[in-house]
Design a protein around this motif. Structure first.
Motif, PDB file in Angstrom:
ATOM      1  N   LEU A  57      10.160 -87.456 -34.855  1.00  0.00           N
ATOM      2  CA  LEU A  57      11.216 -87.866 -34.482  1.00  0.00           C
ATOM      3  C   LEU A  57      10.668 -89.047 -33.653  1.00  0.00           C
ATOM      4  CD1 LEU A  57      12.413 -84.295 -33.215  1.00  0.00           C
ATOM      5  CD2 LEU A  57      13.463 -86.026 -34.940  1.00  0.00           C
ATOM      6  N   ILE A  58      11.275 -90.091 -33.698  1.00  0.00           N
ATOM      7  CA  ILE A  58      11.046 -91.494 -33.217  1.00  0.00           C
ATOM      8  C   ILE A  58      12.262 -92.037 -32.221  1.00  0.00           C
ATOM      9  CG2 ILE A  58      10.251 -93.953 -33.347  1.00  0.00           C
ATOM     10  CD1 ILE A  58       8.591 -92.769 -35.870  1.00  0.00           C
ATOM     11  N   GLY A  59      11.986 -92.206 -30.993  1.00  0.00           N
ATOM     12  CA  GLY A  59      13.184 -93.074 -30.403  1.00  0.00           C
ATOM     13  C   GLY A  59      14.104 -92.029 -29.697  1.00  0.00           C
ATOM     14  N   LYS A  60      14.753 -92.231 -28.699  1.00  0.00           N
ATOM     15  CA  LYS A  60      15.563 -91.434 -27.922  1.00  0.00           C
ATOM     16  C   LYS A  60      16.631 -90.847 -28.500  1.00  0.00           C
ATOM     17  CE  LYS A  60      15.038 -91.830 -22.982  1.00  0.00           C
ATOM     18  NZ  LYS A  60      14.977 -92.152 -21.573  1.00  0.00           N
ATOM     19  N   GLN A  61      17.317 -91.534 -29.562  1.00  0.00           N
ATOM     20  CA  GLN A  61      18.558 -90.755 -29.970  1.00  0.00           C
ATOM     21  C   GLN A  61      18.070 -89.762 -30.994  1.00  0.00           C
ATOM     22  OE1 GLN A  61      21.698 -91.575 -29.456  1.00  0.00           O
ATOM     23  NE2 GLN A  61      22.115 -89.678 -30.928  1.00  0.00           N
ATOM     24  N   ALA A  62      16.891 -89.683 -31.768  1.00  0.00           N
ATOM     25  CA  ALA A  62      16.451 -88.601 -32.665  1.00  0.00           C
ATOM     26  C   ALA A  62      15.875 -87.631 -31.806  1.00  0.00           C
ATOM     27  CB  ALA A  62      15.457 -89.084 -33.605  1.00  0.00           C
ATOM     28  N   ILE A  63      15.484 -87.844 -30.628  1.00  0.00           N
ATOM     29  CA  ILE A  63      14.960 -87.031 -29.692  1.00  0.00           C
ATOM     30  C   ILE A  63      15.937 -86.213 -28.968  1.00  0.00           C
ATOM     31  CG2 ILE A  63      13.519 -86.286 -27.716  1.00  0.00           C
ATOM     32  CD1 ILE A  63      11.712 -88.658 -28.354  1.00  0.00           C
ATOM     33  N   LEU A  64      17.100 -86.901 -28.649  1.00  0.00           N
ATOM     34  CA  LEU A  64      18.196 -86.014 -27.963  1.00  0.00           C
ATOM     35  C   LEU A  64      18.916 -85.293 -29.094  1.00  0.00           C
ATOM     36  CD1 LEU A  64      20.351 -85.768 -25.796  1.00  0.00           C
ATOM     37  CD2 LEU A  64      21.659 -87.821 -26.701  1.00  0.00           C
ATOM     38  N   GLU A  65      19.107 -85.563 -30.268  1.00  0.00           N
ATOM     39  CA  GLU A  65      19.678 -84.788 -31.305  1.00  0.00           C
ATOM     40  C   GLU A  65      18.978 -83.586 -31.397  1.00  0.00           C
ATOM     41  OE1 GLU A  65      20.370 -87.220 -34.570  1.00  0.00           O
ATOM     42  OE2 GLU A  65      21.883 -88.509 -33.218  1.00  0.00           O
ATOM     43  N   ALA A  66      17.501 -83.643 -31.288  1.00  0.00           N
ATOM     44  CA  ALA A  66      16.628 -82.672 -31.524  1.00  0.00           C
ATOM     45  C   ALA A  66      16.869 -81.493 -30.354  1.00  0.00           C
ATOM     46  CB  ALA A  66      15.288 -82.999 -31.672  1.00  0.00           C
ATOM     47  N   TYR A  67      17.012 -81.938 -29.125  1.00  0.00           N
ATOM     48  CA  TYR A  67      17.103 -81.007 -28.100  1.00  0.00           C
ATOM     49  C   TYR A  67      18.779 -80.492 -27.976  1.00  0.00           C
ATOM     50  CZ  TYR A  67      12.463 -82.037 -25.939  1.00  0.00           C
ATOM     51  OH  TYR A  67      11.424 -82.162 -25.617  1.00  0.00           O
ATOM     52  N   GLN A  68      19.592 -81.328 -28.367  1.00  0.00           N
ATOM     53  CA  GLN A  68      20.865 -80.875 -28.481  1.00  0.00           C
ATOM     54  C   GLN A  68      20.780 -79.878 -29.640  1.00  0.00           C
ATOM     55  OE1 GLN A  68      23.044 -84.348 -29.160  1.00  0.00           O
ATOM     56  NE2 GLN A  68      23.622 -84.642 -26.757  1.00  0.00           N
ATOM     57  N   GLY A  69      20.098 -79.783 -30.764  1.00  0.00           N
ATOM     58  CA  GLY A  69      20.151 -78.822 -31.606  1.00  0.00           C
ATOM     59  C   GLY A  69      19.379 -77.478 -31.190  1.00  0.00           C
ATOM     60  N   PHE A  70      18.454 -77.837 -30.466  1.00  0.00           N
ATOM     61  CA  PHE A  70      17.546 -76.634 -29.966  1.00  0.00           C
ATOM     62  C   PHE A  70      18.453 -75.874 -29.118  1.00  0.00           C
ATOM     63  CE2 PHE A  70      13.420 -79.259 -30.212  1.00  0.00           C
ATOM     64  CZ  PHE A  70      13.139 -78.570 -31.556  1.00  0.00           C
ATOM     65  N   ALA A  71      19.363 -76.565 -28.093  1.00  0.00           N
ATOM     66  CA  ALA A  71      19.771 -75.915 -26.965  1.00  0.00           C
ATOM     67  C   ALA A  71      21.051 -75.244 -27.390  1.00  0.00           C
ATOM     68  CB  ALA A  71      20.587 -77.062 -25.975  1.00  0.00           C
ATOM     69  N   LYS A  72      21.645 -75.632 -28.672  1.00  0.00           N
ATOM     70  CA  LYS A  72      22.747 -74.986 -29.066  1.00  0.00           C
ATOM     71  C   LYS A  72      22.280 -73.783 -29.823  1.00  0.00           C
ATOM     72  CE  LYS A  72      26.555 -76.229 -32.392  1.00  0.00           C
ATOM     73  NZ  LYS A  72      27.342 -77.195 -33.201  1.00  0.00           N
ATOM     74  N   LEU A  73      21.317 -73.582 -30.282  1.00  0.00           N
ATOM     75  CA  LEU A  73      20.660 -72.454 -31.194  1.00  0.00           C
ATOM     76  C   LEU A  73      19.918 -71.490 -30.287  1.00  0.00           C
ATOM     77  CD1 LEU A  73      20.824 -71.341 -33.951  1.00  0.00           C
ATOM     78  CD2 LEU A  73      18.572 -72.620 -34.386  1.00  0.00           C
ATOM     79  N   ILE A  74      19.288 -72.132 -29.176  1.00  0.00           N
ATOM     80  CA  ILE A  74      18.337 -71.029 -28.560  1.00  0.00           C
ATOM     81  C   ILE A  74      18.339 -71.293 -26.950  1.00  0.00           C
ATOM     82  CG2 ILE A  74      15.788 -70.911 -28.363  1.00  0.00           C
ATOM     83  CD1 ILE A  74      15.378 -72.093 -31.217  1.00  0.00           C
ATOM     84  N   ALA A  75      18.307 -70.099 -26.428  1.00  0.00           N
ATOM     85  CA  ALA A  75      18.045 -70.071 -24.990  1.00  0.00           C
ATOM     86  C   ALA A  75      16.548 -70.040 -24.705  1.00  0.00           C
ATOM     87  CB  ALA A  75      18.947 -68.867 -24.412  1.00  0.00           C
ATOM     88  N   PHE A  76      15.901 -70.895 -24.045  1.00  0.00           N
ATOM     89  CA  PHE A  76      14.503 -70.867 -23.844  1.00  0.00           C
ATOM     90  C   PHE A  76      14.252 -70.065 -22.454  1.00  0.00           C
ATOM     91  CE2 PHE A  76      14.707 -74.262 -26.567  1.00  0.00           C
ATOM     92  CZ  PHE A  76      13.585 -74.215 -27.374  1.00  0.00           C
ATOM     93  N   ASN A  77      13.142 -69.311 -22.347  1.00  0.00           N
ATOM     94  CA  ASN A  77      12.710 -68.523 -21.109  1.00  0.00           C
ATOM     95  C   ASN A  77      11.096 -68.795 -21.162  1.00  0.00           C
ATOM     96  OD1 ASN A  77      12.493 -67.479 -18.440  1.00  0.00           O
ATOM     97  ND2 ASN A  77      13.237 -65.328 -19.302  1.00  0.00           N
ATOM     98  N   VAL A  78      10.936 -69.838 -20.927  1.00  0.00           N
ATOM     99  CA  VAL A  78       9.178 -70.017 -21.014  1.00  0.00           C
ATOM    100  C   VAL A  78       8.798 -70.552 -19.837  1.00  0.00           C
ATOM    101  CG1 VAL A  78       9.468 -70.326 -23.462  1.00  0.00           C
ATOM    102  CG2 VAL A  78       9.499 -72.353 -22.117  1.00  0.00           C
ATOM    103  N   SER A  79       7.379 -70.476 -19.420  1.00  0.00           N
ATOM    104  CA  SER A  79       6.715 -71.056 -18.269  1.00  0.00           C
ATOM    105  C   SER A  79       5.356 -71.875 -18.976  1.00  0.00           C
ATOM    106  CB  SER A  79       6.343 -70.264 -17.285  1.00  0.00           C
ATOM    107  OG  SER A  79       5.679 -69.055 -17.714  1.00  0.00           O
ATOM    108  N   PHE A  80       5.074 -73.003 -18.405  1.00  0.00           N
ATOM    109  CA  PHE A  80       4.137 -73.870 -18.658  1.00  0.00           C
ATOM    110  C   PHE A  80       3.108 -73.644 -17.737  1.00  0.00           C
ATOM    111  CE2 PHE A  80       5.766 -76.652 -22.311  1.00  0.00           C
ATOM    112  CZ  PHE A  80       7.071 -76.259 -22.354  1.00  0.00           C
ATOM    113  N   GLU A  81       1.951 -73.511 -18.449  1.00  0.00           N
ATOM    114  CA  GLU A  81       0.547 -73.866 -17.650  1.00  0.00           C
ATOM    115  C   GLU A  81      -0.200 -74.978 -17.686  1.00  0.00           C
ATOM    116  OE1 GLU A  81      -3.407 -71.016 -16.703  1.00  0.00           O
ATOM    117  OE2 GLU A  81      -1.583 -70.011 -17.595  1.00  0.00           O
ATOM    118  N   VAL A  82      -0.387 -75.914 -17.049  1.00  0.00           N
ATOM    119  CA  VAL A  82      -1.262 -76.953 -17.138  1.00  0.00           C
ATOM    120  C   VAL A  82      -2.700 -76.524 -17.471  1.00  0.00           C
ATOM    121  CG1 VAL A  82      -1.881 -79.176 -16.045  1.00  0.00           C
ATOM    122  CG2 VAL A  82       0.258 -78.414 -15.707  1.00  0.00           C
TER     123      VAL A  82
END
Lengths: 144, 144
Positions: A57-82
């Motif tokens: 995915l290249i560019g903000k519009q494509a990336i936004l659509e991907a996140y909107q798609g994820f958010a619609k389908l999936i509820a995340f409960n994850v923690s990141f460790e650097v």
């Protein structure tokens, strides 16, 4: 080891470390909150997102659509460790992280255990803000 | 846009472009040839490999074992297409590629169509050789 600015990498790391950790924390918060706009705001205008099982995915519009798609389908409960942050140049760094937690399918309510590895390339813009330039990740769960 | 050395990124790109494309071509050849030693030789000593469905691999020994495992199980017949190369600092660059082709399971003879997206971070060592520092990839095939 010195870089083109003559700083040691250690000194560079210390400089970039706090603001980049802050970006990653904001990313975690946005993802878990299903806040696509907040996720998108962390990306540079010409950013690239490499998410498994779809074309790059290249560019903000494509990336936004991907996140909107994820958010619609999936509820995340994850923690990141650097795992590591390394400044590669004046305005470029990478961060490696791992993440763990669960995702819940909003339709089926199915819960999935998540374990992923992430590589973020970040760049600093004219206003000295670090933004995600390229992001690639994959699951570390064994194949089913 | 100038970097810390005062060169334009375009000029930097032109400088790094040929040797980095050469590394990627060598990588393709090594992978398709099942030549784990040649694959390993393209990595920096402290390199990191993020291959899906296993924990992040850190260092040449872990990376070698992964390539030996792949080569034992799978015959690769893939070709890489460079999507972009960007030099981020004096001695750092990233390359994005996509790859397509097939893999054949050496035991079952099963053929799988491969389509992947790759992110390579490369660094230049003291002898001016570009090496893979971090490599993350994932499939672009839709989930089955």
């Amino acid at each position: 080891m010195s870089n083109s600015k003559g700083h040691t990498l250690d000194r560079q790391d210390a400089t970039a470390d706090v603001p980049i950790r802050d970006v990653l924390t904001q990313y975690e918060t946005a993802l878990n909150g299903g806040d696509s706009g907040a996720s998108l705001n962390l990306y540079a205008d010409d950013a690239v997102l490499m998410t498994p099982n779809r074309a790059t995915l290249i560019g903000k519009q494509a990336i936004l659509e991907a996140y909107q798609g994820f958010a619609k389908l999936i509820a995340f409960n994850v923690s990141f460790e650097v795992q590591s942050i390394l400044q590669m140049g004046q305005d470029w760094a990478y961060a490696r992280t791992t993440s763990r937690g669960t995702t819940a399918n909003r339709n089926t309510r199915e819960i999935t255990n998540e374990a992923n590895q992430e590589l973020f390339i970040l760049k600093r813009d004219g206003s000295q803000r670090w933004q995600i330039a390229v992001y690639s990740f994959s699951s570390t769960n064994p194949l089913p």
